[in-house]
Design an enzyme around this catalytic site. Sequence first.
Site, mmCIF file in Angstrom:
data_model
loop_
_atom_site.group_PDB
_atom_site.id
_atom_site.type_symbol
_atom_site.label_atom_id
_atom_site.label_comp_id
_atom_site.label_asym_id
_atom_site.label_seq_id
_atom_site.Cartn_x
_atom_site.Cartn_y
_atom_site.Cartn_z
ATOM 1 N NE ARG A 142 -3.740 0.093 1.990
ATOM 2 C CZ ARG A 142 -4.439 -0.691 2.821
ATOM 3 N NH1 ARG A 142 -4.290 -0.573 4.118
ATOM 4 N NH2 ARG A 142 -5.279 -1.578 2.349
ATOM 5 C CE1 TYR A 143 0.192 4.475 4.518
ATOM 6 C CE2 TYR A 143 0.372 2.190 5.218
ATOM 7 C CZ TYR A 143 -0.234 3.426 5.318
ATOM 8 O OH TYR A 143 -1.264 3.608 6.199
ATOM 9 N NE ARG A 146 5.700 2.700 5.341
ATOM 10 C CZ ARG A 146 4.906 3.741 5.586
ATOM 11 N NH1 ARG A 146 4.063 3.704 6.576
ATOM 12 N NH2 ARG A 146 4.953 4.812 4.814
ATOM 13 C CB CYS A 155 -4.759 -15.836 16.235
ATOM 14 S SG CYS A 155 -4.734 -14.710 14.837
ATOM 15 C CB CYS A 159 -9.075 -10.325 18.871
ATOM 16 S SG CYS A 159 -7.372 -10.623 19.320
ATOM 17 C CB CYS A 162 -9.918 -10.045 14.489
ATOM 18 S SG CYS A 162 -8.627 -10.215 13.250
ATOM 19 N NE ARG A 164 -4.828 -8.124 7.770
ATOM 20 C CZ ARG A 164 -3.718 -7.770 8.408
ATOM 21 N NH1 ARG A 164 -3.206 -8.570 9.325
ATOM 22 N NH2 ARG A 164 -3.098 -6.652 8.101
ATOM 23 C CG ASP A 323 -9.922 -1.099 10.758
ATOM 24 O OD1 ASP A 323 -9.663 0.116 10.811
ATOM 25 O OD2 ASP A 323 -9.048 -1.981 10.706
ATOM 26 C CG ASP A 360 -5.785 1.536 8.687
ATOM 27 O OD1 ASP A 360 -5.431 2.186 7.684
ATOM 28 O OD2 ASP A 360 -5.201 0.511 9.072
ATOM 29 C CE LYS A 367 -1.152 1.836 10.390
ATOM 30 N NZ LYS A 367 -0.598 1.473 9.050
HETATM 31 S S1 SF4 Z 1 -6.355 -9.075 16.142
HETATM 32 FE FE1 SF4 Z 1 -6.912 -10.718 14.675
HETATM 33 S S2 SF4 Z 1 -4.985 -11.283 13.732
HETATM 34 FE FE2 SF4 Z 1 -4.479 -10.174 15.603
HETATM 35 S S3 SF4 Z 1 -4.244 -11.748 17.168
HETATM 36 FE FE3 SF4 Z 1 -6.352 -11.022 17.273
HETATM 37 S S4 SF4 Z 1 -7.471 -12.426 15.964
HETATM 38 FE FE4 SF4 Z 1 -5.337 -12.659 15.460
#
Ligand code: SF4
Length: 459
Positions: A142-143, A146, A155, A159, A162, A164, A323, A360, A367
Amino acid sequence: MEQHIQPVVAELTEEQSSEPPSTMRAVQSPSSCPTENETPLCKKLSQWNDWRWQIRNRIRSLDQLAQYVPSLSARHELQKVIEKYPMAITPYYASVIQRADMSDPVFRMSVPNIQEVFDPPCLTDDPLEEHQDMPVPGLVHRYRDRALLIATTMCSMYCRHCTRKRIAGTRETAISARRMRQVQEYLFNHPEITDVIISGGDPLTMSDSAIEAMLSTLRSVPSVQVIRIGTRVPVVLPMRITDELVNMLKKYHPLWINTHFNHPQELTEEARAACAKLADAGIPLGNQTVLLRGVNDDPQVIERLCRGLIRTRVRPYYIYQCDLVRGVEHFRTSVRKGIEIMEYLRGRVSGIAIPTFVVDAPHGGGKIPVLPTYVVSMSPTHTVLRNYEGLLVSYPEPGVDSEPAAGSAKAEPGVWELASGKADVILPAHTQRMNRREKIGARRSSAVQAEATGYLFDA
Ligand code: SF4
């Protein structure tokens, strides 16, 4: 799911030491653990500090979750949630929970919520459009300088907030050697990329040898100067930070690590020890926090988090506005809340403890820093700024040679007088600092003032 915590979790919380919690066995028996072999947590307690044991024994099903939260309600709906967005909670992270309901920040971040399947239309699976910025599968460019490598979809803990969610945990898999070669080739052909961020999923859930293979591939590209790893492992699986891992990582300097602490409750002894190990290996640590409703949308919570991070040698780096991703509506806060938090932090804690609050941007905009307003007015000759106390000050631009009017209080200035150089400051009354100044002024006699230049050298 408002209910009291089961004893097992309470005991685990008390036993956050490097030793496996020996009381767990007693607490779970006989009601929740009739025999030693019936629940994973009853087995092999000596392996508590073994990260692979923690991963093998993650809470992944509602039946397992019910061992912690026996009166788990809405199971049918929750089952639908975890079929869409998988659940995984390490025994360690479960032990950080203090109350088994959504008022506990760790519970809220790790235990599924039926609200995850109710999305307003503004949310999408990939709001940052990472997929559209992938010139080769797994690499987001993207940038200009980077690139971000999605190394794995796994994971240790998923989370609930998350960004993603579309990929995290849907298949627990890592980037293949063939894909890695494509990434390497792209980096060779794009020497403008000097900084590669390894992300996922959580790259530190991979084996040491797989991580090393990836690092050495990246290091084989001469233009890649800096490698960064984004990981939540120090927070949710701190025993993963082994001596072997750290000794391997430090062969690939300059290597930076960004962690993801969201609440001071996560800064346990184990988490801090994991960070210390990484810092001792010369790996600079930053932290990326996500602003989450009911978790950390409180200036004082963020202050405690930032102070705790600094004590842990982790620099607060970003606070992200949540997000616009599907499944997280119940976590979203207003942008105004982030500004309020930033206003609270400035002047109260050291600049080193203040992260940058960013949105973001959707559509891959990157960002965008969002700050309270500190520039109050401007003219060709002066900029009027305010500080955290409400002091207004006039900053003369280069080449301005007129003297500001002395004694602004007498001049009764306003912002216009500051902007035009007719006054230099408007002081707030009765702040702590002003009160202190008054006392200092009163104590200081004219004789002492005469010696003022010597004050630094007093015995
Ligand atoms: S935020 Fe998403 S990618 Fe990061 S540790 Fe938690 S579940 Fe995994």
